[in-house]
Design a protein around this motif. Structure first.
Motif, PDB file in Angstrom:
ATOM      1  N   LEU A  40       0.842  -1.206   0.000  1.00 58.75           N
ATOM      2  CA  LEU A  40       0.000   0.000   0.000  1.00 58.75           C
ATOM      3  C   LEU A  40       0.872   1.249   0.000  1.00 58.75           C
ATOM      4  O   LEU A  40       0.630   2.192  -0.767  1.00 58.75           O
ATOM      5  N   TRP A  41       1.888   1.262   0.845  1.00 58.12           N
ATOM      6  CA  TRP A  41       2.801   2.399   0.928  1.00 58.12           C
ATOM      7  C   TRP A  41       3.455   2.641  -0.439  1.00 58.12           C
ATOM      8  O   TRP A  41       3.473   3.766  -0.947  1.00 58.12           O
ATOM      9  N   THR A  56       2.493   1.644  -3.466  1.00 57.11           N
ATOM     10  CA  THR A  56       1.491   2.041  -4.468  1.00 57.11           C
ATOM     11  C   THR A  56       1.101   3.501  -4.295  1.00 57.11           C
ATOM     12  O   THR A  56       1.037   4.259  -5.272  1.00 57.11           O
ATOM     13  N   SER A  57       0.848   3.908  -3.061  1.00 61.38           N
ATOM     14  CA  SER A  57       0.417   5.282  -2.799  1.00 61.38           C
ATOM     15  C   SER A  57       1.534   6.287  -3.043  1.00 61.38           C
ATOM     16  O   SER A  57       1.318   7.325  -3.676  1.00 61.38           O
ATOM     17  N   GLN A  89       2.498   7.438  -6.690  1.00 63.61           N
ATOM     18  CA  GLN A  89       1.643   8.336  -7.471  1.00 63.61           C
ATOM     19  C   GLN A  89       2.423   9.599  -7.823  1.00 63.61           C
ATOM     20  O   GLN A  89       3.283  10.056  -7.064  1.00 63.61           O
ATOM     21  N   GLY A 117      -5.439   2.079   4.447  1.00 62.68           N
ATOM     22  CA  GLY A 117      -4.659   3.220   4.893  1.00 62.68           C
ATOM     23  C   GLY A 117      -3.645   2.819   5.935  1.00 62.68           C
ATOM     24  O   GLY A 117      -3.785   1.770   6.575  1.00 62.68           O
ATOM     25  N   PHE A 148      -0.566   7.318   4.579  1.00 59.30           N
ATOM     26  CA  PHE A 148      -0.924   7.021   3.196  1.00 59.30           C
ATOM     27  C   PHE A 148      -2.271   6.330   3.156  1.00 59.30           C
ATOM     28  O   PHE A 148      -2.609   5.547   4.038  1.00 59.30           O
ATOM     29  N   VAL A 149      -3.023   6.645   2.108  1.00 60.15           N
ATOM     30  CA  VAL A 149      -4.289   5.952   1.863  1.00 60.15           C
ATOM     31  C   VAL A 149      -4.233   5.332   0.473  1.00 60.15           C
ATOM     32  O   VAL A 149      -3.502   5.796  -0.405  1.00 60.15           O
ATOM     33  N   CYS A 150      -4.994   4.286   0.294  1.00 60.19           N
ATOM     34  CA  CYS A 150      -5.114   3.634  -1.006  1.00 60.19           C
ATOM     35  C   CYS A 150      -5.503   4.700  -2.037  1.00 60.19           C
ATOM     36  O   CYS A 150      -6.381   5.527  -1.773  1.00 60.19           O
ATOM     37  N   PRO A 151      -4.868   4.731  -3.203  1.00 59.18           N
ATOM     38  CA  PRO A 151      -5.179   5.767  -4.190  1.00 59.18           C
ATOM     39  C   PRO A 151      -6.670   5.886  -4.522  1.00 59.18           C
ATOM     40  O   PRO A 151      -7.159   6.989  -4.775  1.00 59.18           O
ATOM     41  N   VAL A 158      -8.431   8.289  -1.895  1.00 57.47           N
ATOM     42  CA  VAL A 158      -8.061   9.690  -1.739  1.00 57.47           C
ATOM     43  C   VAL A 158      -9.318  10.542  -1.918  1.00 57.47           C
ATOM     44  O   VAL A 158     -10.104  10.326  -2.838  1.00 57.47           O
ATOM     45  N   ASN A 183       4.231  17.361  -3.356  1.00 58.33           N
ATOM     46  CA  ASN A 183       2.948  16.756  -2.994  1.00 58.33           C
ATOM     47  C   ASN A 183       1.982  17.858  -2.556  1.00 58.33           C
ATOM     48  O   ASN A 183       1.685  18.040  -1.375  1.00 58.33           O
TER      49      ASN A 183
END
Length: 181
Positions: free
Chosen positions: A50-51, A53-54, A57, A96, A111-114, A117, A145
């Motif tokens: 998850l980290w 992937t997020s 971005q 998240g 971080f949250v899953c894309p 967001v 960011n």
């Protein structure tokens, strides 16, 4: 007349007391949102994915992202030493992560899953950080960011300057939050 049971009307149809109670509990669970809890060691690999992937971005993470394996090793190491690692779980999925360094009063990772967001999940995690560190904390985020920077500023965090990231060298901005500001 058929007897009415807890789970139905005696003719194989739902609607009994227990069915209504379970349905009500399911509705309340869906309305309450994700559960925020401590991560378990067997979940660390999923947290690292998850980290990765997020943070991968556009404009979110460093210019050269560490691999999922490198992040997994970091999660394992820091969760065993100085992280208070919380995850947001919804429908059995980790959506998240919130890594806090409580002794240093640092929000180290959020971080949250894309796909999540803009849904309020980041707000839930940030609120949890405030609950865990009520006297205040600091954090840094990539200078590029802009979405995160706007989010933190809306939360009342105060800009503390810009510098090079201590690990990767890319430009980051520092923020501070103090209770009562």
């Amino acid at each position: 007349a058929p007897a009415r049971g807890l789970f139905g009307d005696g003719r194989g149809r739902g609607g009994g007391l227990a069915a209504r109670v379970f349905q009500g509990a399911a509705v309340r669970e869906m309305q309450s949102g994700p559960e925020i809890r401590l991560a378990k060691p067997e979940e660390y690999r999923t947290v690292a994915v998850l980290w990765h992937t997020s943070a991968s971005q556009q404009g979110v993470g460093p210019p050269v992202m560490p691999s999922e394996e490198e992040l997994f090793i970091r999660v394992e190491t820091q969760a065993a030493t100085d992280w208070h690692l919380l995850i947001a779980v919804e429908h059995l999925q980790i959506v998240g992560l919130l890594a806090l360094k409580l002794a240093e009063r640092v929000l180290d990772q959020l971080f949250v899953c894309p796909t999540r967001v803009g849904t309020g999940l980041g707000q839930m995690l940030f609120d949890r950080a405030k609950k865990e560190m009520p006297s205040g904390f600091s954090l840094h985020t990539a200078s590029t960011n802009l979405r995160a920077r706007r989010f933190y500023e809306r939360q009342g965090m105060v800009f503390g300057g810009e510098a090079s990231h201590p690990r990767t060298g890319h430009s980051v901005v520092y923020y501070h939050f103090r209770s009562g500001l």
